[in-house]
Design a protein around this motif. Structure first.
Motif, mmCIF file in Angstrom:
data_model
loop_
_atom_site.group_PDB
_atom_site.id
_atom_site.type_symbol
_atom_site.label_atom_id
_atom_site.label_comp_id
_atom_site.label_asym_id
_atom_site.label_seq_id
_atom_site.Cartn_x
_atom_site.Cartn_y
_atom_site.Cartn_z
ATOM 1 N N THR A 29 12.347 -9.740 6.169
ATOM 2 C CA THR A 29 11.621 -9.038 5.108
ATOM 3 C C THR A 29 12.381 -7.771 4.752
ATOM 4 O OG1 THR A 29 9.517 -9.848 5.984
ATOM 5 C CG2 THR A 29 9.401 -7.995 4.457
ATOM 6 N N SER A 30 12.379 -7.412 3.474
ATOM 7 C CA SER A 30 13.000 -6.164 3.044
ATOM 8 C C SER A 30 12.309 -4.979 3.717
ATOM 9 C CB SER A 30 12.892 -6.026 1.523
ATOM 10 O OG SER A 30 13.023 -4.678 1.123
ATOM 11 N N PRO A 31 13.047 -4.080 4.377
ATOM 12 C CA PRO A 31 12.423 -2.911 5.006
ATOM 13 C C PRO A 31 11.615 -2.069 4.019
ATOM 14 C CG PRO A 31 14.666 -3.167 5.814
ATOM 15 C CD PRO A 31 14.500 -4.157 4.698
ATOM 16 N N ASP A 32 12.130 -1.901 2.791
ATOM 17 C CA ASP A 32 11.398 -1.104 1.811
ATOM 18 C C ASP A 32 10.092 -1.777 1.422
ATOM 19 O OD1 ASP A 32 11.252 1.161 -0.133
ATOM 20 O OD2 ASP A 32 11.284 -0.486 -1.572
ATOM 21 N N ALA A 33 10.132 -3.098 1.199
ATOM 22 C CA ALA A 33 8.904 -3.824 0.857
ATOM 23 C C ALA A 33 7.912 -3.773 2.015
ATOM 24 C CB ALA A 33 9.238 -5.268 0.500
ATOM 25 N N PHE A 34 8.398 -3.911 3.243
ATOM 26 C CA PHE A 34 7.551 -3.839 4.437
ATOM 27 C C PHE A 34 6.810 -2.507 4.479
ATOM 28 C CE2 PHE A 34 6.496 -3.088 8.810
ATOM 29 C CZ PHE A 34 6.323 -4.321 9.411
ATOM 30 N N ILE A 35 7.555 -1.407 4.292
ATOM 31 C CA ILE A 35 6.942 -0.078 4.363
ATOM 32 C C ILE A 35 5.972 0.137 3.211
ATOM 33 C CG2 ILE A 35 7.447 2.396 4.256
ATOM 34 C CD1 ILE A 35 10.128 1.770 5.646
ATOM 35 N N GLN A 36 6.336 -0.303 2.015
ATOM 36 C CA GLN A 36 5.446 -0.118 0.868
ATOM 37 C C GLN A 36 4.128 -0.865 1.060
ATOM 38 O OE1 GLN A 36 5.490 1.685 -1.997
ATOM 39 N NE2 GLN A 36 7.314 2.764 -1.299
ATOM 40 N N ALA B 24 2.814 -1.526 3.971
ATOM 41 C CA ALA B 24 2.101 -0.758 4.994
ATOM 42 C C ALA B 24 1.395 0.443 4.368
ATOM 43 C CB ALA B 24 3.073 -0.306 6.080
ATOM 44 N N LEU B 25 2.031 1.088 3.393
ATOM 45 C CA LEU B 25 1.393 2.216 2.702
ATOM 46 C C LEU B 25 0.179 1.768 1.918
ATOM 47 C CD1 LEU B 25 4.543 4.181 1.417
ATOM 48 C CD2 LEU B 25 3.073 4.741 3.362
ATOM 49 N N GLN B 26 0.263 0.606 1.278
ATOM 50 C CA GLN B 26 -0.895 0.082 0.550
ATOM 51 C C GLN B 26 -2.058 -0.203 1.500
ATOM 52 O OE1 GLN B 26 -1.366 -0.308 -2.800
ATOM 53 N NE2 GLN B 26 0.593 0.731 -3.070
ATOM 54 N N LEU B 27 -1.751 -0.819 2.655
ATOM 55 C CA LEU B 27 -2.792 -1.112 3.639
ATOM 56 C C LEU B 27 -3.376 0.179 4.205
ATOM 57 C CD1 LEU B 27 -4.364 -3.078 5.422
ATOM 58 C CD2 LEU B 27 -2.374 -3.184 6.954
ATOM 59 N N ALA B 28 -2.508 1.155 4.487
ATOM 60 C CA ALA B 28 -2.978 2.429 5.031
ATOM 61 C C ALA B 28 -3.870 3.164 4.041
ATOM 62 C CB ALA B 28 -1.783 3.301 5.416
ATOM 63 N N HIS B 29 -3.501 3.149 2.769
ATOM 64 C CA HIS B 29 -4.299 3.847 1.763
ATOM 65 C C HIS B 29 -5.669 3.195 1.599
ATOM 66 C CE1 HIS B 29 -5.653 5.160 -2.247
ATOM 67 N NE2 HIS B 29 -4.988 6.264 -1.974
ATOM 68 N N TYR B 30 -5.695 1.860 1.642
ATOM 69 C CA TYR B 30 -6.994 1.176 1.506
ATOM 70 C C TYR B 30 -7.897 1.506 2.692
ATOM 71 C CZ TYR B 30 -10.342 -2.383 0.108
ATOM 72 O OH TYR B 30 -11.489 -3.036 -0.308
ATOM 73 N N LYS B 31 -7.307 1.578 3.892
ATOM 74 C CA LYS B 31 -8.097 1.943 5.066
ATOM 75 C C LYS B 31 -8.538 3.396 4.995
ATOM 76 C CE LYS B 31 -6.278 -1.369 8.440
ATOM 77 N NZ LYS B 31 -5.593 -1.530 9.752
ATOM 78 N N ASP B 32 -7.726 4.244 4.355
ATOM 79 C CA ASP B 32 -8.035 5.671 4.259
ATOM 80 C C ASP B 32 -9.147 5.946 3.261
ATOM 81 O OD1 ASP B 32 -6.770 8.484 5.051
ATOM 82 O OD2 ASP B 32 -7.264 8.565 2.921
ATOM 83 N N LYS B 33 -9.119 5.228 2.114
ATOM 84 C CA LYS B 33 -10.058 5.543 1.033
ATOM 85 C C LYS B 33 -10.962 4.383 0.634
ATOM 86 C CE LYS B 33 -7.683 9.340 -1.280
ATOM 87 N NZ LYS B 33 -7.289 9.891 -2.599
ATOM 88 N N GLY B 34 -10.641 3.189 1.117
ATOM 89 C CA GLY B 34 -11.481 2.049 0.784
ATOM 90 C C GLY B 34 -11.306 1.548 -0.634
ATOM 91 N N LYS B 35 -10.170 1.858 -1.255
ATOM 92 C CA LYS B 35 -9.909 1.397 -2.625
ATOM 93 C C LYS B 35 -8.413 1.425 -2.887
ATOM 94 C CE LYS B 35 -10.609 6.066 -4.480
ATOM 95 N NZ LYS B 35 -11.402 6.905 -5.416
ATOM 96 N N ALA C 290 3.759 -10.905 -1.551
ATOM 97 C CA ALA C 290 3.696 -9.506 -1.986
ATOM 98 C C ALA C 290 5.057 -8.824 -1.838
ATOM 99 C CB ALA C 290 2.638 -8.758 -1.171
ATOM 100 N N ALA C 291 5.785 -9.134 -0.748
ATOM 101 C CA ALA C 291 7.106 -8.537 -0.537
ATOM 102 C C ALA C 291 8.082 -9.013 -1.609
ATOM 103 C CB ALA C 291 7.618 -8.886 0.851
ATOM 104 N N GLU C 292 8.033 -10.286 -1.947
ATOM 105 C CA GLU C 292 8.926 -10.810 -2.987
ATOM 106 C C GLU C 292 8.587 -10.210 -4.347
ATOM 107 O OE1 GLU C 292 11.774 -12.427 -5.109
ATOM 108 O OE2 GLU C 292 11.673 -12.453 -2.901
ATOM 109 N N LYS C 293 7.296 -10.026 -4.618
ATOM 110 C CA LYS C 293 6.891 -9.391 -5.876
ATOM 111 C C LYS C 293 7.415 -7.955 -5.939
ATOM 112 C CE LYS C 293 4.639 -8.801 -9.750
ATOM 113 N NZ LYS C 293 4.998 -9.520 -10.993
ATOM 114 N N HIS C 294 7.333 -7.247 -4.822
ATOM 115 C CA HIS C 294 7.825 -5.867 -4.802
ATOM 116 C C HIS C 294 9.325 -5.832 -5.065
ATOM 117 C CE1 HIS C 294 7.978 -1.625 -3.672
ATOM 118 N NE2 HIS C 294 9.090 -1.919 -3.018
ATOM 119 N N GLN C 295 10.069 -6.720 -4.427
ATOM 120 C CA GLN C 295 11.501 -6.774 -4.637
ATOM 121 C C GLN C 295 11.831 -7.091 -6.091
ATOM 122 O OE1 GLN C 295 12.511 -5.070 -1.994
ATOM 123 N NE2 GLN C 295 14.314 -6.379 -1.880
#
Length: 681
Positions: free
Chosen positions: A486-493, A495-506, A557-562
């Motif tokens: 997996t692309s490291p950048d896509a992996f991290i991005q 993870a940020l989406q998952l973290a933000h959803y857990k942080d704010k619920g949206k 999702a990773a392929e879409k990001h790339q």
């Protein structure tokens, strides 16, 4: 001080017997060496201009062929080629550049599956290498061969825009947005697009911490300043190799042109950029005083130990700041209009003008901090957070925020090549006759001091509201992510989406900085990381779906990001185009509803191969007060540093909480792959 030496080179007195002229031979020598340095620099730039002009052809080869041809023609008294060779000689470099520009305009190689190279791509790479020339390119050799950034069609931009906002809108809201987009595409859009097309015809673009090799602050400054000045010299001579993708595909180098000798000048209506072709001094700030330090003496660049000698003199200076001097730089941190007014009213005359010119025309600005900031293993979280805030804004008056480069904290930049003695000093000896730093003089009236105090209060309020947090994520790094294919950048991005959803619920509109340096004078573009595919993956992660289902959605999702990243890099992004349409609409006095969306998650990856600062584009969009900013840098194979910022004043954000969510999201995604010890070797 070179200026002082030059001023006293000629001294005379008038007496009864006439004029008695006295010459200072040492001062005349300094004048001569200064002029020699200037002419050397002009010659190198002239030579580089010729080489860049004929590149990818060879200047010596072209001259040799032309000389041979002219000699034969003179001997035979005829033109054997009937004028063809002369015409060909004039146009060969231009023709090669045209072909190379055509080759570089094709970006199909970027969309090929990772690790697979078709015969078409192999052939294209061979042709690019052939028409790039065989000799070693200089920094700006490829500038004339890079294609221009294309202007996307309004229809394509509207289509991608609607796709990007779909996961954030309800069906009713998305339908309304579709109507607005269709109206814009048929009415205002084509009118604005015409102006962008017109501009594109005549313009080139429509648009680590705990490593301290010595305990001596002056010695660290000496080595780092010397190393930066050597880098600037290579930059001036275009001796730095241009950045090349896959060691073949050139990228634009225009961003280097104003790296040094540059300041932003405040204006009532708009700021301007002042760039000096050369600057032979730096300005150093220490304990509220400003010092001008010459970087050249005896016709050469000061050596590290000599620069350390100058820093020692500044650190040993016990003089007090003049009235208003200590907090003067707060003007550059506050609102721009008061700064412009204060500059014009109080700092453009007499000694103030001379001192301000020294700051604004310096090669760069140096701050010798009087408070130690470093990583503390006993208190890692708080020490790193304090360190980040120190680098970001300091005390709000000890950085000159309008300079292109502020050297703030002296770290272990190059201890191997430059090195230190056993006592911690720079290698070499102090110069016995080196003139000391020049203390800048100011006469700041009470009215100006009041304006400085007001700007400082504004800057301090902004700085105090910054909730900054650094995470040295060492659980795993790029090496293990690559094992996941997996692309490291896509992996991290993701993870940020998952973290933000857990942080704010949206979900929220997310900005990731990309670049368009495959084009001439290319800058940045936006990758909208919150996609339909990423939202589907995040929902799956908090549901009862199987690991296989989550993994499948992750790969989609990773392929879409790339794919989004590739589109942005090849000039097919959304926001650069929308921004330019916005600028034209403001000029024409017509607003666009597509440019009023707040970014609540702004991210960027800082590449390690160069000290490049991501230039977050001045979009009409903005990072919302209740959003996060995340910068991350991938260091080696086993470390990823995250730098999170938000506002204390927002009840919805907490940088430390978000940091914990990022860490957990990274681990949760890795668990999907179930790598065993064999995979990790």
């Amino acid at each position: 001080m070179a200026e002082a030496h030059q001023a006293v080179a000629f001294q005379f007195t008038v007496g009864p017997d006439g004029i008695d002229l006295q010459l200072s031979h040492e001062a005349l020598r300094q004048v001569y060496l200064s002029g020699l340095h200037s002419w050397k620099k002009k010659f190198i730039r002239f030579k580089n201009g010729i080489l860049n002009g004929v590149y990818p052809g060879s200047a010596p080869g072209f001259v040799l062929v032309l000389a041979g041809y002219l000699g034969r023609a003179h001997y035979l008294k005829v033109d054997p080629s009937l004028g063809l060779l002369v015409k060909l000689g004039k146009h060969v470099p231009v023709g090669m550049r045209t072909v190379l520009k055509g080759l570089l305009s094709w970006h199909g190689w970027m969309f090929a599956p990772h690790g697979k190279m078709t015969w078409q791509i192999r052939l294209w790479l061979v042709l690019v290498k052939i028409f790039s020339g065989m000799q070693t390119p200089m920094l700006y050799s490829f500038q004339n061969s890079l294609p221009q950034l294309p202007v996307p069609s309004v229809k394509d931009t509207m289509k991608r825009y609607l796709e990007s906002v779909q996961p954030l809108l309800s069906d009713e809201e998305h339908q309304r947005m579709q109507s607005l987009a269709l109206d814009f595409e048929k009415n205002l859009g084509p009118k604005l697009q015409w102006y962008l097309k017109l501009k594109s015809w005549w313009a080139t673009n429509y648009d680590f911490l705990n490593a301290f090799p010595t305990h001596l602050q002056a010695a660290r400054a000496g080595n780092v300043i010397h190393a930066i000045m050597l880098y600037r010299r290579k930059l001036d001579r275009a001796q730095i190799k241009p950045l090349m993708l896959q060691s073949t595909i050139p990228m634009c180098s225009s961003q280097y042109e104003r790296m040094f000798n540059t300041s932003r000048i405040p204006g009532i209506e708009t700021d301007t950029v002042q760039h000096m072709s050369d600057s032979r001094h730096i300005v150093v700030y220490h304990r509220g005083r400003y010092f001008k330090v010459w970087m050249f003496y005896d016709g050469r660049l000061l050596l590290p130990r000599e620069i350390e000698q100058q820093m020692e003199r500044i650190l040993a200076d016990t003089s007090e700041p003049q009235p208003g001097e200590e907090t003067l730089a707060a003007l550059t941190a506050g609102d721009r209009v008061p700064w412009a007014c204060a500059r014009n009213a109080y700092l453009r005359h007499g000694k103030n003008k001379k001192s301000l010119d020294a700051v604004e025309k310096a090669a760069f600005f140096v701050t010798l901090d009087d408070m130690e900031q470093r990583y503390d293993p006993a208190n890692p979280v708080e020490s790193l957070d304090r360190y980040a805030k120190s680098l970001l804004h300091g005390k709000c008056y000890d950085r000159w925020f309008d300079k292109s480069i502020n050297l703030i904290q002296v770290l272990s930049m190059d201890p191997v090549k430059l090195g230190y003695t056993a006592a911690g000093h720079c290698k070499g000896e102090p110069h016995p006759n080196l003139p000391g730093p020049q203390r800048l003089q100011w006469n700041i009236p009470p009215e100006c001091q009041t304006m400085i105090a007001n700007s400082l209060s504004v800057a301090v309020a902004l700085a105090d509201d910054v909730d900054s947090h650094i995470i040295p994520f060492s659980d795993f790094g790029k090496g293990r992510i690559k094992k996941c294919k997996t692309s490291p950048d896509a992996f991290i991005q993701l993870a940020l989406q998952l973290a933000h959803y857990k942080d704010k619920g949206k979900f929220c509109l997310t900005y990731e900085a990309s670049m368009t340096r495959l084009f001439r004078e290319g800058r940045t573009e936006t990758v909208r990381s919150c996609t339909i595919e990423s939202c589907a993956f995040v929902r799956a992660m908090i549901s009862n779906k199987t690991r296989e289902e989550k993994l499948c959605l992750l790969k989609q999702a990773a392929e879409k990001h790339q794919q989004m990243y590739r589109l942005a890099m090849t000039g097919q992004g959304i926001d650069r185009h929308l921004f330019c349409l916005y600028v034209v609409s403001k000029y024409l006095g017509q607003d666009s509803p597509f440019l009023q969306e707040p970014w609540r998650l702004s991210t960027s990856q800082t590449p390690m191969q160069q000290g490049e600062l991501f230039d977050l584009v001045n979009h009409p969009e903005y990072v919302a007060d209740d959003g996060y900013g995340v910068a991350y840098v991938i260091i080696g194979e086993k470390l990823i540093n995250f730098h999170i910022s938000s506002k204390h004043s927002s009840p919805e954000t907490d940088s430390h909480r978000f940091g914990n969510n990022i860490r957990q999201a990274m681990l949760d995604i890795l668990d999907l792959f179930q790598l065993d010890e064999k995979d990790l070797k």
